[in-house]
Design a protein around this motif. Structure first.
Motif, mmCIF file in Angstrom:
data_model
loop_
_atom_site.group_PDB
_atom_site.id
_atom_site.type_symbol
_atom_site.label_atom_id
_atom_site.label_comp_id
_atom_site.label_asym_id
_atom_site.label_seq_id
_atom_site.Cartn_x
_atom_site.Cartn_y
_atom_site.Cartn_z
ATOM 1 N N ASP A 1 0.853 -1.184 0.000
ATOM 2 C CA ASP A 1 0.000 0.000 0.000
ATOM 3 C C ASP A 1 0.888 1.233 0.000
ATOM 4 N N VAL A 2 0.431 2.267 -0.671
ATOM 5 C CA VAL A 2 1.182 3.522 -0.695
ATOM 6 C C VAL A 2 0.670 4.388 0.451
ATOM 7 N N LEU A 3 1.510 4.605 1.450
ATOM 8 C CA LEU A 3 1.097 5.332 2.653
ATOM 9 C C LEU A 3 2.052 6.487 2.919
ATOM 10 N N PRO A 4 1.566 7.552 3.532
ATOM 11 C CA PRO A 4 2.451 8.660 3.915
ATOM 12 C C PRO A 4 3.544 8.183 4.854
ATOM 13 N N LYS A 5 4.694 8.819 4.789
ATOM 14 C CA LYS A 5 5.834 8.390 5.598
ATOM 15 C C LYS A 5 5.681 8.777 7.059
ATOM 16 N N THR A 6 5.096 9.959 7.317
ATOM 17 C CA THR A 6 5.011 10.429 8.697
ATOM 18 C C THR A 6 3.599 10.319 9.253
ATOM 19 N N ARG A 7 3.520 10.232 10.555
ATOM 20 C CA ARG A 7 2.234 10.146 11.248
ATOM 21 C C ARG A 7 1.398 11.392 10.984
ATOM 22 N N GLN A 8 2.032 12.555 10.994
ATOM 23 C CA GLN A 8 1.297 13.795 10.787
ATOM 24 C C GLN A 8 0.687 13.856 9.390
ATOM 25 N N GLU A 9 1.429 13.351 8.407
ATOM 26 C CA GLU A 9 0.899 13.318 7.042
ATOM 27 C C GLU A 9 -0.324 12.408 6.956
ATOM 28 N N LYS A 10 -0.277 11.294 7.667
ATOM 29 C CA LYS A 10 -1.414 10.378 7.651
ATOM 30 C C LYS A 10 -2.618 10.990 8.362
ATOM 31 N N LEU A 11 -2.391 11.687 9.469
ATOM 32 C CA LEU A 11 -3.486 12.386 10.147
ATOM 33 C C LEU A 11 -4.124 13.414 9.219
ATOM 34 N N SER A 12 -3.298 14.129 8.478
ATOM 35 C CA SER A 12 -3.800 15.133 7.532
ATOM 36 C C SER A 12 -4.599 14.470 6.419
ATOM 37 N N GLN A 13 -4.177 13.271 6.015
ATOM 38 C CA GLN A 13 -4.906 12.551 4.975
ATOM 39 C C GLN A 13 -6.312 12.195 5.447
ATOM 40 N N TYR A 14 -6.429 11.758 6.696
ATOM 41 C CA TYR A 14 -7.765 11.461 7.223
ATOM 42 C C TYR A 14 -8.633 12.710 7.289
ATOM 43 N N GLN A 15 -8.050 13.828 7.643
ATOM 44 C CA GLN A 15 -8.797 15.079 7.682
ATOM 45 C C GLN A 15 -9.307 15.439 6.290
ATOM 46 N N SER A 16 -8.468 15.238 5.288
ATOM 47 C CA SER A 16 -8.860 15.534 3.904
ATOM 48 C C SER A 16 -9.985 14.615 3.437
ATOM 49 N N GLU A 17 -9.902 13.334 3.805
ATOM 50 C CA GLU A 17 -10.945 12.390 3.418
ATOM 51 C C GLU A 17 -12.261 12.712 4.115
ATOM 52 N N TYR A 18 -12.159 13.139 5.365
ATOM 53 C CA TYR A 18 -13.356 13.559 6.098
ATOM 54 C C TYR A 18 -14.018 14.751 5.413
ATOM 55 N N GLU A 19 -13.231 15.722 5.024
ATOM 56 C CA GLU A 19 -13.760 16.910 4.337
ATOM 57 C C GLU A 19 -14.347 16.543 2.978
ATOM 58 N N LYS A 20 -13.755 15.564 2.333
ATOM 59 C CA LYS A 20 -14.267 15.072 1.053
ATOM 60 C C LYS A 20 -15.661 14.471 1.244
ATOM 61 N N ILE A 21 -15.836 13.738 2.326
ATOM 62 C CA ILE A 21 -17.136 13.118 2.625
ATOM 63 C C ILE A 21 -18.162 14.180 3.006
ATOM 64 N N THR A 22 -17.780 15.075 3.916
ATOM 65 C CA THR A 22 -18.753 16.061 4.410
ATOM 66 C C THR A 22 -19.194 17.046 3.329
ATOM 67 N N SER A 23 -18.337 17.284 2.335
ATOM 68 C CA SER A 23 -18.677 18.251 1.286
ATOM 69 C C SER A 23 -19.444 17.622 0.129
ATOM 70 N N SER A 24 -19.673 16.316 0.197
ATOM 71 C CA SER A 24 -20.348 15.603 -0.888
ATOM 72 C C SER A 24 -21.760 15.215 -0.480
ATOM 73 N N GLU A 25 -22.665 15.299 -1.437
ATOM 74 C CA GLU A 25 -24.037 14.841 -1.205
ATOM 75 C C GLU A 25 -24.194 13.371 -1.589
ATOM 76 N N SER A 26 -23.384 12.939 -2.564
ATOM 77 C CA SER A 26 -23.464 11.545 -3.021
ATOM 78 C C SER A 26 -22.056 10.966 -3.095
ATOM 79 N N ILE A 27 -21.928 9.692 -2.687
ATOM 80 C CA ILE A 27 -20.610 9.061 -2.564
ATOM 81 C C ILE A 27 -20.658 7.680 -3.197
ATOM 82 N N LEU A 28 -19.654 7.386 -4.020
ATOM 83 C CA LEU A 28 -19.516 6.083 -4.663
ATOM 84 C C LEU A 28 -18.391 5.312 -3.984
ATOM 85 N N ILE A 29 -18.672 4.080 -3.608
ATOM 86 C CA ILE A 29 -17.661 3.191 -3.034
ATOM 87 C C ILE A 29 -17.479 2.021 -3.981
ATOM 88 N N VAL A 30 -16.248 1.806 -4.408
ATOM 89 C CA VAL A 30 -15.943 0.733 -5.352
ATOM 90 C C VAL A 30 -15.268 -0.409 -4.591
#
Length: 366
Positions: A111-140
């Motif tokens: 799996d391609v993962l961020p090297k640092t813990r802080q980068e991974k925390l930021s990635q989760y924040q970005s994914e959360y914002e992606k979810i909250t800003s969307s009305e419809s979500i596709l999961i593959v």
């Protein structure tokens, strides 16, 4: 290349490759009995089965992302991928050469993962914002990750339209039909649209167009999508090493009953990379780590090989979390769903228990 050796050798140099579920526990267990070095491309260990909760609640990841040095205080951490193995050394991408007396391979899946813990925390924040800003979500993908993510979103954001597309005839193909049906029915009650036996062309939505075509001729409208498909084993790099002939046709390391790579006295493999015919799950990887480290300690102390501990696969148990309160649980002779099995996993997702096994406070964030 930079050759590096621990301060004391004496046949007690252990190199662990992979800082996931199995590798982290093995390193922690060996740190006061050996000169242990953990090699991992990232600086942290993640409780992976809790990652989907972190996508809808980023602060949850504060407890699930743990810097290796938090639990490995008497060992060494090398933050670089391993690229080669000889009969006595491991070479990393950074050019370090580490000698070993015992080697543990626990690289799991790629799996391609961020090297640092802080980068991974930021990635989760970005994914959360992606979810909250969307009305419809596709999961593959309708495996455990896809089903659990759909459930997390459906429970925390019931107003959002969630569509799950899976190319197989049923969800959760690693468990039985009854468990799969219970998960499917639960998702339907949460108004998740499930499309089976179909693939999605993710390139079919042009700029500004949020409609994705499926192989079944359907169109799925989605403001964003998440790809939840299986990851390949992280074993391709072993092809050019001394362990090349120890890989089976599926890229798994063939091990004996003591979890040693077959034909080798001092090389162990644990976790998903092994060829043991069983479900690949976190609690099983931890059992591997326990058996392998016990055997390494015995061998380091000069113990008789006849006293090595055997690993015996147990009955398959699977628990699929469905949001914060419910789950589907498959036991050997029983499959149940609802809030009762949910008490086993869904509230804390075994995070406290997993942290405690690594000598950490179950509740304090790192």
């Amino acid at each position: 290349m930079e050759r590096t050796e621990p301060e004391s050798g004496n046949g007690r140099r252990v190199v662990v490759i992979g800082g996931g579920i199995a590798g982290s526990l093995a390193s922690k267990s060996l740190q006061f009995d050996s000169d242990v070095t953990l090699i991992d491309p990232k600086e942290y260990f993640e409780i992976t089965w809790a990652s989907l909760r972190s996508m809808v609640e980023p602060s949850f990841a504060e407890r699930t992302l743990i810097n290796h040095k938090k639990y490995l205080q008497n060992g060494r951490v090398v933050t670089s991928p391993a690229v080669n193995i000889t009969n006595s050394e491991v070479v990393t991408a950074d050019g370090l050469v580490l000698g070993y007396d015992y080697l543990v391979i626990a690289t799991g899946h790629n799996d391609v993962l961020p090297k640092t813990r802080q980068e991974k925390l930021s990635q989760y924040q970005s994914e959360y914002e992606k979810i909250t800003s969307s009305e419809s979500i596709l999961i593959v993908g309708g495996g455990p990750s896809g089903v659990e993510l759909a459930a997390e979103i459906a429970v925390d954001f019931p107003e959002k339209k969630v569509t799950l597309v899976h190319n197989g005839p049923r969800l959760l193909e690693f468990v039985g039909q009854k468990a799969a049906d219970k998960a499917f029915d639960w998702l339907k009650t949460k108004k998740v649209e499930v499309l089976l036996n179909q693939r999605v062309d993710l390139s079919s939505a042009s700029d500004g167009d949020k409609n994705y075509r499926t192989s079944g001729g359907e169109r799925v409208h989605a403001d964003c999508y998440f790809l939840c498909i299986g990851k390949p084993l992280s074993s391709k790099w072993l092809n050019g090493t001394v362990l090349n002939d120890n890989l089976d046709g599926k890229g798994r390391l063939m091990v004996d009953e003591y979890l040693r790579v077959k034909g080798r006295k001092n090389v162990f493999a644990i976790g998903d990379i092994t060829d043991i015919p069983e479900m690949k799950q976190g609690y099983i990887a931890e059992k591997h780590a326990s058996v392998a480290t016990k055997n390494i300690k015995l061998l380091m102390s000069g113990g008789n090989e006849k006293k090595l501990s055997s690993y015996k696969p147990g009955s398959d148990i699977a628990i699929i979390s469905l949001g914060r309160k419910n789950s589907v649980a498959q036991f050997p002779f029983l499959t149940v769903s609802g809030c009762v099995p949910g008490l086993l996993k869904s509230k804390d997702l075994f995070v406290g228990k997993t942290r405690k096994a690594r000598g950490l406070d179950p509740n304090i964030v790192d």
